[in-house]
Scaffold this motif. Structure first.
Motif, mmCIF file in Angstrom:
data_model
loop_
_atom_site.group_PDB
_atom_site.id
_atom_site.type_symbol
_atom_site.label_atom_id
_atom_site.label_comp_id
_atom_site.label_asym_id
_atom_site.label_seq_id
_atom_site.Cartn_x
_atom_site.Cartn_y
_atom_site.Cartn_z
ATOM 1 N N LYS A 1 39.190 57.391 22.846
ATOM 2 C CA LYS A 1 39.168 56.332 21.850
ATOM 3 C C LYS A 1 37.963 55.432 22.093
ATOM 4 N N PRO A 2 37.524 54.667 21.104
ATOM 5 C CA PRO A 2 36.441 53.703 21.324
ATOM 6 C C PRO A 2 36.818 52.716 22.430
ATOM 7 N N VAL A 3 35.820 52.226 23.133
ATOM 8 C CA VAL A 3 36.045 51.328 24.269
ATOM 9 C C VAL A 3 35.479 49.943 23.959
ATOM 10 N N TRP A 4 36.342 48.949 24.086
ATOM 11 C CA TRP A 4 35.947 47.542 23.911
ATOM 12 C C TRP A 4 35.929 46.907 25.299
ATOM 13 N N ILE A 5 34.886 46.149 25.618
ATOM 14 C CA ILE A 5 34.691 45.625 26.971
ATOM 15 C C ILE A 5 34.567 44.101 26.963
ATOM 16 N N ALA A 6 35.262 43.484 27.911
ATOM 17 C CA ALA A 6 35.101 42.043 28.165
ATOM 18 C C ALA A 6 35.023 41.834 29.671
ATOM 19 N N ALA A 7 34.114 40.968 30.096
ATOM 20 C CA ALA A 7 33.910 40.759 31.528
ATOM 21 C C ALA A 7 33.624 39.294 31.820
ATOM 22 N N ASP A 8 33.962 38.873 33.038
ATOM 23 C CA ASP A 8 33.647 37.508 33.466
ATOM 24 C C ASP A 8 32.143 37.306 33.627
ATOM 25 N N TYR A 9 31.440 38.390 33.983
ATOM 26 C CA TYR A 9 29.998 38.323 34.190
ATOM 27 C C TYR A 9 29.310 39.308 33.265
ATOM 28 N N GLU A 10 28.272 38.851 32.587
ATOM 29 C CA GLU A 10 27.541 39.687 31.645
ATOM 30 C C GLU A 10 26.938 40.901 32.343
ATOM 31 N N SER A 11 26.516 40.734 33.598
ATOM 32 C CA SER A 11 25.938 41.859 34.341
ATOM 33 C C SER A 11 26.955 42.979 34.518
ATOM 34 N N THR B 1 37.581 41.487 35.301
ATOM 35 C CA THR B 1 37.808 40.088 35.664
ATOM 36 C C THR B 1 38.089 39.958 37.150
ATOM 37 N N TYR B 2 38.080 38.724 37.608
ATOM 38 C CA TYR B 2 38.189 38.439 39.038
ATOM 39 C C TYR B 2 39.379 37.535 39.326
ATOM 40 N N GLY B 3 40.160 37.911 40.351
ATOM 41 C CA GLY B 3 41.190 37.031 40.869
ATOM 42 C C GLY B 3 42.405 36.829 39.985
ATOM 43 N N GLU B 4 42.673 37.776 39.103
ATOM 44 C CA GLU B 4 43.851 37.646 38.241
ATOM 45 C C GLU B 4 44.402 39.025 37.923
ATOM 46 N N ASP B 5 45.656 39.077 37.499
ATOM 47 C CA ASP B 5 46.233 40.345 37.076
ATOM 48 C C ASP B 5 45.841 40.617 35.631
ATOM 49 N N THR B 6 46.127 41.822 35.164
ATOM 50 C CA THR B 6 45.711 42.219 33.816
ATOM 51 C C THR B 6 46.493 41.472 32.747
ATOM 52 N N ALA C 1 45.230 47.378 27.495
ATOM 53 C CA ALA C 1 44.272 46.805 28.442
ATOM 54 C C ALA C 1 44.352 47.449 29.830
ATOM 55 N N VAL C 2 43.183 47.718 30.369
ATOM 56 C CA VAL C 2 43.050 48.200 31.747
ATOM 57 C C VAL C 2 41.909 47.407 32.387
ATOM 58 N N ASN C 3 42.198 46.823 33.544
ATOM 59 C CA ASN C 3 41.192 46.033 34.263
ATOM 60 C C ASN C 3 40.489 46.921 35.288
ATOM 61 N N ILE C 4 39.228 46.668 35.529
ATOM 62 C CA ILE C 4 38.472 47.421 36.526
ATOM 63 C C ILE C 4 37.817 46.452 37.510
ATOM 64 N N ASP C 5 37.859 46.805 38.776
ATOM 65 C CA ASP C 5 37.290 45.947 39.822
ATOM 66 C C ASP C 5 35.787 46.185 39.909
ATOM 67 N N MET C 6 35.017 45.132 39.666
ATOM 68 C CA MET C 6 33.555 45.219 39.735
ATOM 69 C C MET C 6 32.992 44.435 40.918
ATOM 70 N N LEU C 7 33.862 44.024 41.849
ATOM 71 C CA LEU C 7 33.369 43.256 42.996
ATOM 72 C C LEU C 7 32.479 44.115 43.890
ATOM 73 N N THR C 8 32.913 45.339 44.135
ATOM 74 C CA THR C 8 32.123 46.233 44.986
ATOM 75 C C THR C 8 31.211 47.100 44.117
ATOM 76 N N ASP C 9 30.429 47.945 44.743
ATOM 77 C CA ASP C 9 29.446 48.781 44.051
ATOM 78 C C ASP C 9 30.137 49.711 43.059
ATOM 79 N N PHE C 10 29.752 49.630 41.795
ATOM 80 C CA PHE C 10 30.359 50.442 40.745
ATOM 81 C C PHE C 10 30.172 51.936 41.015
ATOM 82 N N ASN C 11 29.141 52.300 41.737
ATOM 83 C CA ASN C 11 28.872 53.706 42.011
ATOM 84 C C ASN C 11 29.711 54.262 43.151
ATOM 85 N N LYS C 12 30.486 53.388 43.785
ATOM 86 C CA LYS C 12 31.415 53.844 44.822
ATOM 87 C C LYS C 12 32.785 54.087 44.190
ATOM 88 N N HIS C 13 33.799 54.111 44.993
ATOM 89 C CA HIS C 13 35.161 54.336 44.513
ATOM 90 C C HIS C 13 35.552 53.253 43.496
#
Length: 508
Positions: free
Chosen positions: A304-314, A346-351, A365-377
Motif C-alpha cells: 500500500k502507499p506509505v505516509w510518513i511523519a517524523a519528529d526530525y525532518e532528517s 518518533t522518540y520516547g513515546e508509544d505508537t 500506524a507502525v512506529n520505527i526507531d531511528m535513534l540508531t543507524d538506519f542501515n543496521k538492525h
C-alpha cells in the motif's frame, strides 16, 4: 616517593593478576596469604600462565625470568615491612578488611601507601579506624587484570592528593589507565554500568520483547558486544543481582538503580546463568538450547502507499528515500489516505501516544526507531490496535534485501531508545556529581564495559536534543523518577553545547 616494592595480601585470581602486572612493570612483589600454601600456589599458577605466553611469543624468556625473579613468597605478614605499597585483595568483608588495615599499620612505615582492591565497599569506612587515614585509597582492578587495562583510583574522604597522584603514576607504569574517582557506591565503572541491565530487565518485565529479541536488538542495532541477558548469564545472577541490590540500597533506594523482582526470583531458584546450565537461556556446555531465531518476514505481494511523519525532518527524508528505493508509492498528502500504511518515526513515546499526538489512525500506524543507524538492525512498533496487514506490510518493507528487523510490542520508547539514553543520562549524573570528569567517564566505561562509545560521546553522536526529548517524554508519560533527565544533560542540550566541551567543573 617512588613505588618500587609492593606487597600483595590475598593471592586469589584477582590478586595474582595485580601481582603479575606489577612485577612485569619492574616492581619487587611480596606475596602473602593467610591460607597456608596459597601464596606459593598462586605463584606456581602464574608461572604456568607466563610460560604459555613465552610459548606463544607474547613475552621473551628473559621477560619471564626477570618477572619471576621479582617475586618473594612470605611466611608471615610481618615480612611485609619495608615495602612502599600494600595492595589488599581479600574477601569483600568490611570488618575483616578493617582489621587487616589496622594490623598493617603496626607493621609498615607511616609513608607506606595502603590500598584496597574492593569493588563494593566504601574506602572511607575501611580507613575509618586507622591512624594514618590519608595514605589509604582504593585501587580497584577488573578481571582479567592483565587484559582489562583500567584501574579505579578511589579517593576516600581522608585520602591525600599525593597518594592519588602516586597511584595514578603506578597505574600508567603498569600499562593501565588509572581513573580518579570519588568514594561513591560502585565507584565509576560499576556505577555507570547500572543502566544497561536494569532498564533491559524493566523492558523485559513489561513484555515488550523476548530475551532473545532484546539481546539481538541491543547487539545489532545499538552495537553492544553482548546483549544484557547474555551478559547476565555470563557473569551470573549470584553476582549481578547482589551488586544491583547493593548499589540501590547504598544510594538510599534511588529509582535510577532499582533492581528487578525477576532476577531475585531466578536467584532463589538458582537459575543464575551459564555456570549452572540455566539462566535467561538454557545451556549444554557452550551451546544455548533455547535461543530464538530471527523473526520470520511475512510474504507481501503488493504494498500500500506509505505516509510518513517524523519528529526530525532528517529521519523523514531517510525513510522517504528508502521507500522510493523499494519501488513503493509515497503518500505525500498532508494527511494520510484512507488505506495508506502510516509510518511514524518518533522518540520516547508509544505508537498510541504518537498516533494521537499526530492525529492519525492508530489502526494503520507502525512506529520505527531511528535513534540508531538506519542501515543496521531495524525495530518496528505497532500500536495495540494496528491491523496485522499493516504490520506485515511494514515488516516486509523494512526487511527487504534480508535486512534484520524486529517487531516489538508497544513500549514508551523503543528498546534502544530506553536503554541507550538511560546509559547516557546516568553518565551525565556521574559527571554532575563530580565522581570523575566527562572524558575520564568515557574512557573508563569503554575500557571497563566495552560499550560502542563512551557514554558522554555517545550522547554527542546521537544528539543531546534527541536524548533529552526521549527522556522528557518517557518521564512525562510514566511519571517514573528513573527517567528524569539529568540537569547536567538538560543544560547542555538546551544550550546546544557539546557534551564533552568545558564540562570538567563540578559546578557545571
Amino acid at each position: 616517593m617512588s613505588i618500587e616494592k609492593m606487597a600483595l595480601v590475598g593471592t586469589g585470581v584477582m590478586g595474582m593478576g595485580i601481582a603479575q602486572i606489577a612485577a612485569q612493570a619492574g616492581l619487587e612483589v611480596r606475596l602473602f596469604d593467610v591460607q597456608q600454601g596459597a601464596a606459593q600456589a598462586g605463584l606456581d599458577k602464574l608461572k604456568k600462565t607466563l610460560e604459555k605466553l613465552v610459548a606463544k611469543g607474547k613475552i621473551t624468556q628473559a621477560d619471564y625470568d626477570n618477572t619471576i625473579a621479582r617475586f618473594v613468597v612470605l611466611d608471615n605478614i610481618e615480612q611485609i615491612a619495608g615495602v612502599d605499597l600494600v595492595v589488599e585483595a581479600i574477601i569483600e568483608n568490611l570488618e575483616i578488611k578493617q582489621k587487616l588495615f589496622k594490623q598493617l599499620e603496626q607493621i609498615v612505615s607511616e609513608q607506606t601507601i595502603l590500598v584496597s582492591n574492593t569493588s563494593s565497599l566504601v574506602v572511607t569506612e575501611i580507613a575509618a579506624s586507622c591512624q594514618h587515614k590519608s595514605r589509604i585509597a582504593g585501587f580497584h582492578f577488573f578481571n582479567p587484570v592483565p587484559l582489562m587495562k583500567i584501574v579505579e583510583v578511589v579517593k576516600g574522604l581522608f585520602t591525600s592528593d599525593e597518594v592519588v597522584d602516586e597511584l595514578l603514576k603506578l597505574a600508567e607504569r603498569m600499562g593501565h589507565f588509572g581513573v580518579k574517582t570519588k568514594d561513591t557506591p560502585g565507584f565509576l565503572v560499576n556505577h555507570a554500568g547500572r543502566a544497561f541491565g536494569t532498564e533491559s530487565l524493566k523492558i523485559l518485565g513489561e513484555g515488550v520483547a523476548t530475551v532473545s529479541e532484546m539481546d539481538r536488538i541491543l547487539r545489532e542495532a545499538a552495537g553492544f558486544k553482548m546483549g544484557p541477558f547474555e551478559l547476565y548469564d555470563l557473569t551470573g545472577l549470584d553476582v549481578s543481582h547482589r551488586v544491583m541490590e547493593s548499589i540501590f540500597n547504598q544510594y538510599y533506594q534511588e529509582d535510577r538503580y532499582r533492581p528487578n523482582t525477576l532476577t531475585r526470583l531466578m536467584l532463589s531458584a538458582n537459575t543464575v546463568g551459564k555456570k549452572v546450565g540455566e539462566g535467561f537461556y538454557k545451556y549444554d556446555q557452550d551451546t544455548r538450547l533455547n535461543q530464538e531465531p530471527p523473526q520470520l518476514v511475512p510474504q507481501v505481494s503488493e504494498f500500500k502507499p506509505v505516509w510518513i511523519a517524523a519528529d526530525y525532518e532528517s529521519d523523514a527524508e531517510i525513510l522517504k528515500q528508502y521507500v522510493l528505493s523499494q519501488g513503493v508509492v509515497l503518500d505525500n498528502a498532508e494527511t494520510p489516505a484512507a488505506d495508506s500504511l502510516i509510518i511514524l518515526a518518533t522518540y520516547g513515546e508509544d505508537t498510541t501516544t504518537a498516533s494521537q499526538r499526530l492525529n492519525v489512525d492508530a489502526k494503520r500506524a507502525v512506529n520505527i526507531d531511528m535513534l540508531t543507524d538506519f542501515n543496521k538492525h531495524r525495530v518496528l512498533m505497532p500500536s495495540i490496535v494496528t491491523e496485522q496487514v499493516y504490520v506485515d506490510q511494514a515488516h516486509a518493507l523494512f526487511a527487504a534485501n534480508d535486512h534484520g528487523v524486529s517487531v516489538i510490542e508497544e513500549s514508551v520508547g523503543f528498546v534502544c531508545q530506553r536503554v541507550v539514553p538511560m546509559i547516557i543520562n546516568l553518565a551525565c549524573d556521574i559527571a554532575q556529581q563530580g565522581i570523575a570528569t566527562a572524558s575520564d567517564i568515557d574512557k573508563a566505561v569503554r575500557l571497563g564495559l566495552g560499550y560502542p562509545y563512551g557514554p558522554i560521546t555517545w550522547g554527542n553522536v546521537l544528539g543531546p536534543d534527541r536524548i533529552l526529548l526521549i527522556l522528557d517524554r518517557i518521564y512525562a508519560i510514566t511519571g517514573d523518577q528513573r527517567y528524569r533527565p539529568s540537569p547536567w544533560l538538560q543544560r547542555r542540550a538546551k544550550l546546544k553545547v557539546d557534551l564533552l566541551h568545558s564540562v570538567n567543573k563540578v559546578s557545571a
